[in-house]
Design an enzyme around this catalytic site. Sequence first.
Site, PDB file in Angstrom:
ATOM      1  N   CYS A  49      18.198  25.509 139.560  1.00  0.00           N
ATOM      2  CA  CYS A  49      19.171  26.187 138.699  1.00  0.00           C
ATOM      3  C   CYS A  49      19.873  25.149 137.826  1.00  0.00           C
ATOM      4  CB  CYS A  49      20.201  26.937 139.541  1.00  0.00           C
ATOM      5  SG  CYS A  49      21.657  27.414 138.580  1.00  0.00           S
ATOM      6  N   CYS A  52      23.634  24.482 138.673  1.00  0.00           N
ATOM      7  CA  CYS A  52      24.110  24.010 139.975  1.00  0.00           C
ATOM      8  C   CYS A  52      24.441  22.508 139.921  1.00  0.00           C
ATOM      9  CB  CYS A  52      23.049  24.274 141.044  1.00  0.00           C
ATOM     10  SG  CYS A  52      23.182  25.922 141.798  1.00  0.00           S
ATOM     11  N   ASP A  75      22.255  23.945 125.808  1.00  0.00           N
ATOM     12  CA  ASP A  75      21.056  23.223 125.374  1.00  0.00           C
ATOM     13  C   ASP A  75      20.281  24.015 124.317  1.00  0.00           C
ATOM     14  OD1 ASP A  75      21.493  20.988 127.104  1.00  0.00           O
ATOM     15  OD2 ASP A  75      20.842  22.216 128.794  1.00  0.00           O
ATOM     16  N   HIS A 112      26.418  28.985 143.576  1.00  0.00           N
ATOM     17  CA  HIS A 112      25.423  29.781 142.863  1.00  0.00           C
ATOM     18  C   HIS A 112      25.591  31.281 143.144  1.00  0.00           C
ATOM     19  CE1 HIS A 112      21.468  30.104 140.855  1.00  0.00           C
ATOM     20  NE2 HIS A 112      21.185  31.053 141.727  1.00  0.00           N
ATOM     21  N   ASN A 150      28.667  37.192 129.833  1.00  0.00           N
ATOM     22  CA  ASN A 150      27.679  38.251 130.020  1.00  0.00           C
ATOM     23  C   ASN A 150      27.335  38.266 131.488  1.00  0.00           C
ATOM     24  OD1 ASN A 150      27.379  38.932 127.280  1.00  0.00           O
ATOM     25  ND2 ASN A 150      25.956  37.238 126.963  1.00  0.00           N
ATOM     26  N   SER A 158      20.893  35.274 131.238  1.00  0.00           N
ATOM     27  CA  SER A 158      19.591  34.694 131.548  1.00  0.00           C
ATOM     28  C   SER A 158      19.658  33.648 132.660  1.00  0.00           C
ATOM     29  CB  SER A 158      18.966  34.109 130.275  1.00  0.00           C
ATOM     30  OG  SER A 158      19.837  33.199 129.654  1.00  0.00           O
ATOM     31  N   HIS A 161      23.396  31.975 137.984  1.00  0.00           N
ATOM     32  CA  HIS A 161      24.590  31.219 138.405  1.00  0.00           C
ATOM     33  C   HIS A 161      25.807  31.704 137.587  1.00  0.00           C
ATOM     34  CE1 HIS A 161      26.158  27.289 140.156  1.00  0.00           C
ATOM     35  NE2 HIS A 161      27.188  27.803 139.513  1.00  0.00           N
ATOM     36  N   HIS A 163      28.622  32.274 135.252  1.00  0.00           N
ATOM     37  CA  HIS A 163      29.090  31.417 134.161  1.00  0.00           C
ATOM     38  C   HIS A 163      29.497  32.271 132.973  1.00  0.00           C
ATOM     39  CE1 HIS A 163      25.025  32.386 132.823  1.00  0.00           C
ATOM     40  NE2 HIS A 163      25.376  32.012 131.605  1.00  0.00           N
ATOM     41  N   GLN A 165      30.493  31.719 128.498  1.00  0.00           N
ATOM     42  CA  GLN A 165      30.126  30.889 127.361  1.00  0.00           C
ATOM     43  C   GLN A 165      31.296  30.795 126.387  1.00  0.00           C
ATOM     44  OE1 GLN A 165      26.212  31.285 125.555  1.00  0.00           O
ATOM     45  NE2 GLN A 165      25.728  33.004 126.904  1.00  0.00           N
ATOM     46  N   HIS A 293      44.329  39.212 124.072  1.00  0.00           N
ATOM     47  CA  HIS A 293      43.774  40.277 124.906  1.00  0.00           C
ATOM     48  C   HIS A 293      42.298  40.033 125.175  1.00  0.00           C
ATOM     49  CE1 HIS A 293      42.977  41.562 120.738  1.00  0.00           C
ATOM     50  NE2 HIS A 293      41.916  42.192 121.218  1.00  0.00           N
ATOM     51  N   GLU A 314      24.871  56.672 118.354  1.00  0.00           N
ATOM     52  CA  GLU A 314      25.907  55.636 118.434  1.00  0.00           C
ATOM     53  C   GLU A 314      25.691  54.539 117.382  1.00  0.00           C
ATOM     54  OE1 GLU A 314      24.235  57.045 120.853  1.00  0.00           O
ATOM     55  OE2 GLU A 314      25.688  57.809 122.309  1.00  0.00           O
TER      56      GLU A 314
HETATM   57  O1  LIG Z   1      20.474  63.081 124.127  1.00  0.00           O
HETATM   58  P1  LIG Z   1      19.711  62.242 125.096  1.00  0.00           P
HETATM   59  O2  LIG Z   1      18.353  61.843 124.586  1.00  0.00           O
HETATM   60  O3  LIG Z   1      19.651  62.820 126.478  1.00  0.00           O
HETATM   61  O4  LIG Z   1      20.578  60.899 125.234  1.00  0.00           O
HETATM   62  C1  LIG Z   1      20.366  59.720 124.515  1.00  0.00           C
HETATM   63  O5  LIG Z   1      20.745  59.837 123.144  1.00  0.00           O
HETATM   64  C2  LIG Z   1      22.134  60.080 122.886  1.00  0.00           C
HETATM   65  C3  LIG Z   1      22.366  60.019 121.391  1.00  0.00           C
HETATM   66  O6  LIG Z   1      22.085  58.763 120.840  1.00  0.00           O
HETATM   67  C4  LIG Z   1      23.035  59.086 123.620  1.00  0.00           C
HETATM   68  O7  LIG Z   1      24.370  59.482 123.507  1.00  0.00           O
HETATM   69  C5  LIG Z   1      22.666  58.962 125.098  1.00  0.00           C
HETATM   70  O8  LIG Z   1      23.430  57.927 125.696  1.00  0.00           O
HETATM   71  C6  LIG Z   1      21.176  58.650 125.210  1.00  0.00           C
HETATM   72  O9  LIG Z   1      20.797  58.539 126.558  1.00  0.00           O
HETATM   73  O1  LIG Z   2      22.993  32.678 125.797  1.00  0.00           O
HETATM   74  P1  LIG Z   2      22.166  33.514 126.732  1.00  0.00           P
HETATM   75  O2  LIG Z   2      22.903  33.886 127.990  1.00  0.00           O
HETATM   76  O3  LIG Z   2      20.826  32.894 127.037  1.00  0.00           O
HETATM   77  O4  LIG Z   2      21.847  34.845 125.927  1.00  0.00           O
HETATM   78  C1  LIG Z   2      22.580  36.037 126.024  1.00  0.00           C
HETATM   79  O5  LIG Z   2      23.862  35.960 125.407  1.00  0.00           O
HETATM   80  C2  LIG Z   2      23.866  35.732 123.988  1.00  0.00           C
HETATM   81  C3  LIG Z   2      25.299  35.813 123.504  1.00  0.00           C
HETATM   82  O6  LIG Z   2      25.886  37.093 123.711  1.00  0.00           O
HETATM   83  C4  LIG Z   2      22.976  36.729 123.251  1.00  0.00           C
HETATM   84  O7  LIG Z   2      22.858  36.336 121.912  1.00  0.00           O
HETATM   85  C5  LIG Z   2      21.579  36.813 123.870  1.00  0.00           C
HETATM   86  O8  LIG Z   2      20.853  37.839 123.249  1.00  0.00           O
HETATM   87  C6  LIG Z   2      21.727  37.100 125.369  1.00  0.00           C
HETATM   88  O9  LIG Z   2      20.470  37.177 125.977  1.00  0.00           O
END
Ligand SMILES: O=P(O)(O)O[C@H]1O[C@H](CO)[C@@H](O)[C@H](O)[C@H]1O
Ligand SMILES: O=P(O)(O)O[C@H]1O[C@H](CO)[C@@H](O)[C@H](O)[C@H]1O
Lengths: 345, 345
Positions: A49, A52, A75, A112, A150, A158, A161, A163, A165, A293, A314
Site C-alpha cells: 500500500c 502505509c 504522484d 490501513h 473520496n 482508488s 488506506h 486518506h 486529498q 463549511h 439530474e
Molecule cells: O426512472 P428510473 O429509470 O427508475 O430511475 C433512473 O432515472 C431517474 C431520472 O434520471 C433518476 O432519478 C433515478 O435515480 C435513476 O435510477
Molecule cells: O485521485 P484519485 O483518488 O485517484 O481519483 C479520484 O478522485 C479524483 C478527485 O475527485 C477524481 O478526479 C477521480 O476521477 C477519482 O477516481
Amino acid sequence: MKNFEFPHRRRNPLSGEWVLVSPHRNNRPWKGAVEHHSDPDLPSFKQDCPLCPKVERANGEANPDYANTFVFNNDFAALLPDSEEITSAEDDLMQAESAQGCARVVCFSPRHDKTLPELTLHELTQVVSTWKSQYQELSQDYACVQIFENKGEMMGCSQPHPHGQIWAHHHLSTEVEREDVHQAGYYLQHGRPLLADYIERELDQQSRIVEQNENWLAVVPFWAAWPFEILLVARAEVADFTQLNQVQERDLAAILKNITTRYDNLFRCRFPYSMGWHNAPATGQDNRHWRLHAHFYPPLLRSATIKKHMVGYEMLAESQRDLSAEKAAELLRQVSLTHYKEKHD
Amino acid sequence: MKNFEFPHRRRNPLSGEWVLVSPHRNNRPWKGAVEHHSDPDLPSFKQDCPLCPKVERANGEANPDYANTFVFNNDFAALLPDSEEITSAEDDLMQAESAQGCARVVCFSPRHDKTLPELTLHELTQVVSTWKSQYQELSQDYACVQIFENKGEMMGCSQPHPHGQIWAHHHLSTEVEREDVHQAGYYLQHGRPLLADYIERELDQQSRIVEQNENWLAVVPFWAAWPFEILLVARAEVADFTQLNQVQERDLAAILKNITTRYDNLFRCRFPYSMGWHNAPATGQDNRHWRLHAHFYPPLLRSATIKKHMVGYEMLAESQRDLSAEKAAELLRQVSLTHYKEKHD
Ligand SMILES: O=P(O)(O)O[C@H]1O[C@H](CO)[C@@H](O)[C@H](O)[C@H]1O
Ligand SMILES: O=P(O)(O)O[C@H]1O[C@H](CO)[C@@H](O)[C@H](O)[C@H]1O
C-alpha cells in the site's frame, strides 16, 4: 408541512440551483444496479500500500514511519505548479486558461484499516490540525485550496488506506466562485452572512439537525440533493481554516466522529461519500460574507448496496431526491453513536 | 496547441461552468473500482418485462401488442399533475415551490434486445418522430419537456428493455434556465445564436467533429466534462422539436445511429450514457437565441469496465477530465461504423 409530501422544488441559496423533491417515490420497486457490498476486513498494515508507513511509492521514495497523519505530493497530480501559460486567442466560445497548482494526499493515520469514525478523538484532532496547517501553508500561494475526501470505491477512491486529498490552485473553482457570489449577494442585502442566518433558522426549526455542539452545526440542508447529504457549518465568525482556535478544532473532531459514526451505522457499512471544505477565497478580498463549511455528499439511498443515481434527468435538468431532507435527518438521528464495529473489537 | 498538453481550464459557454483538463493524467495506474461488464445476451421478448408488448404492468394494465414505439405514463412518476400548491412563507433561505408535471416512458421498439444502434434506420426514425409528437403534445401544457435516456445499469437504468423517458413540468429546470440565460446573453451581444456561431467554429477547426450530415453536427465539445461527451446540434434555425421537418428527422435518425454505433464500438460493449434534449422553453418567449441540441454524457474512460468518477473535487470544485476533447473525438472517429455485434447476427 402537509404540502411537502407532494412533489416540489427547493432552492439552494449557496449555489442558486433547485432540487426536485418527490417524497412519494421512495416506494417504487428497484430492479436496477445493486452495488457490490465492499466492507472488507482490512489488515492494519499492507506491504504494497503506497500510503502505509515505510512503504516505497511510485516515485521511488519511501514513506516515513509516521505516527499520526502524513502528507505527500500526489504522484499523479491533476495540477502542476509550472504548467505553461495558455496563449490561445480570446474567443468567448472557446475560452481556455492555464491552471497552475498542486495536489497532495493526506493519510489520516498509519493504520490501513481505520476510517474516520474508527479513529480516536485524539487522532481525529490530528487530522483537523493537519487540514489547518496545510491550509495555512497552501493559502499563502493559492487562492483556492480544496480539501476533500473520496470515501469508498463507489466514490472513485482508488486506494483503500483512509486518506483525503488537497488540490490547490490560483483560480477560484466554479463552485467556490458560485458560492462566493451568492454569499456576497446575501450579505449586501441583509448585512449578515448567509450561513449565519441559515443556521439560526435550523436551530429554531430543529427538524433537519443531525448533530451539534458549541462550535459546529450539522444539518441535512433544506435543499439537500443527495439522500443523506450533510452541511457542516462553523457557528462562530470563521471564514477559513486559519481562523479556527483550538477549542473549535477539538469540537470539529468531535462532530466529525459523530457524523461519520451515524453514517456507518445507518446501513451498517463503511458509508461511502465525498466530502470537502469550502473555505473563503484566499485572495485578500473582504470575506465577512463567508462562513467556513463542509459538504458531505453520500450516494446511498436505501441500503448498503442501493444508491441514488444522479443521471439523465439530474444531469440535464436538476437534482432529484426521493425522500425529504427532514426524513433523512430523522433517520440519521435515530441510529446509535456507538460505531457498529466497536462491539466486535 | 502545445500548451493544451499542460493542465488548463476550458469554459462551457452554455452553462458558464469551467472544466479542469489534465491530459497528462490518463497514464496513472488504476487500482480503484472496476465495473461489472454488463453486456448480457438479452432475449427478444421477456414475459416479466413491464416494457415488452402484451405484458401486464404494475398498475394492472396490459401493454398493447405494439409494433414501433410505445409511450405510457411512468407508474412511479417523480412528478404529478395535481400536486398541491406550496403555501409556505416567503423566505430566501428556505425557498420552496410546488412542482406539477408528468413523467412518461418511451419504449424504443418492441424488441427487448435492441438498443438504439441496433435498430434499423426506419425504426430510429420512429423514435425521432415519437419524440417530436410527444414534445408537440406536452409543450402545449408544460414549459419544460425533458426528453432523455439513461442507458445501462451504470447510469441507473432500472429496466433493461431499451427505453427513454420524458419528464415535463411548468417551471424551467435549473439547467434549461441556465442555458437560456447564457444563450440569450450571447444573442444580445452578437445578434446570432451562440450554438450557430459555435458549430461554425467547429466546422472550421474539424478536430472535435465526430459525425456530421446536412442537418446535424456531433462534436466532443471544446468544454467536454465527461471523457467521451458529445454535443449534437441542429444546423438549421430550429429551436425545438416542433420545428423539425421530415428531412431533418431522417437525418437525425441517421446521425443517432452513427454516434451510438461509434460509442458501442469504442470499447466493444453496450456503451452506457445519459443523453437528453434541450429544447427552447415553451413559454411563448422569443426563442431566436436558442438552438435545439442534445447532450450525451457517457461515464466510461478507459475500457468497458473503468469509468471516470465525478466525485470529491468535481462535486466541490468543478469537473475534471483526463484526456483532451480533441483526443476523445479522434478515438471516436477511428472506430468502425459497423456495429460490433452485427457480424454475429
Ligand atoms: O426512472 P428510473 O429509470 O427508475 O430511475 C433512473 O432515472 C431517474 C431520472 O434520471 C433518476 O432519478 C433515478 O435515480 C435513476 O435510477
Ligand atoms: O485521485 P484519485 O483518488 O485517484 O481519483 C479520484 O478522485 C479524483 C478527485 O475527485 C477524481 O478526479 C477521480 O476521477 C477519482 O477516481
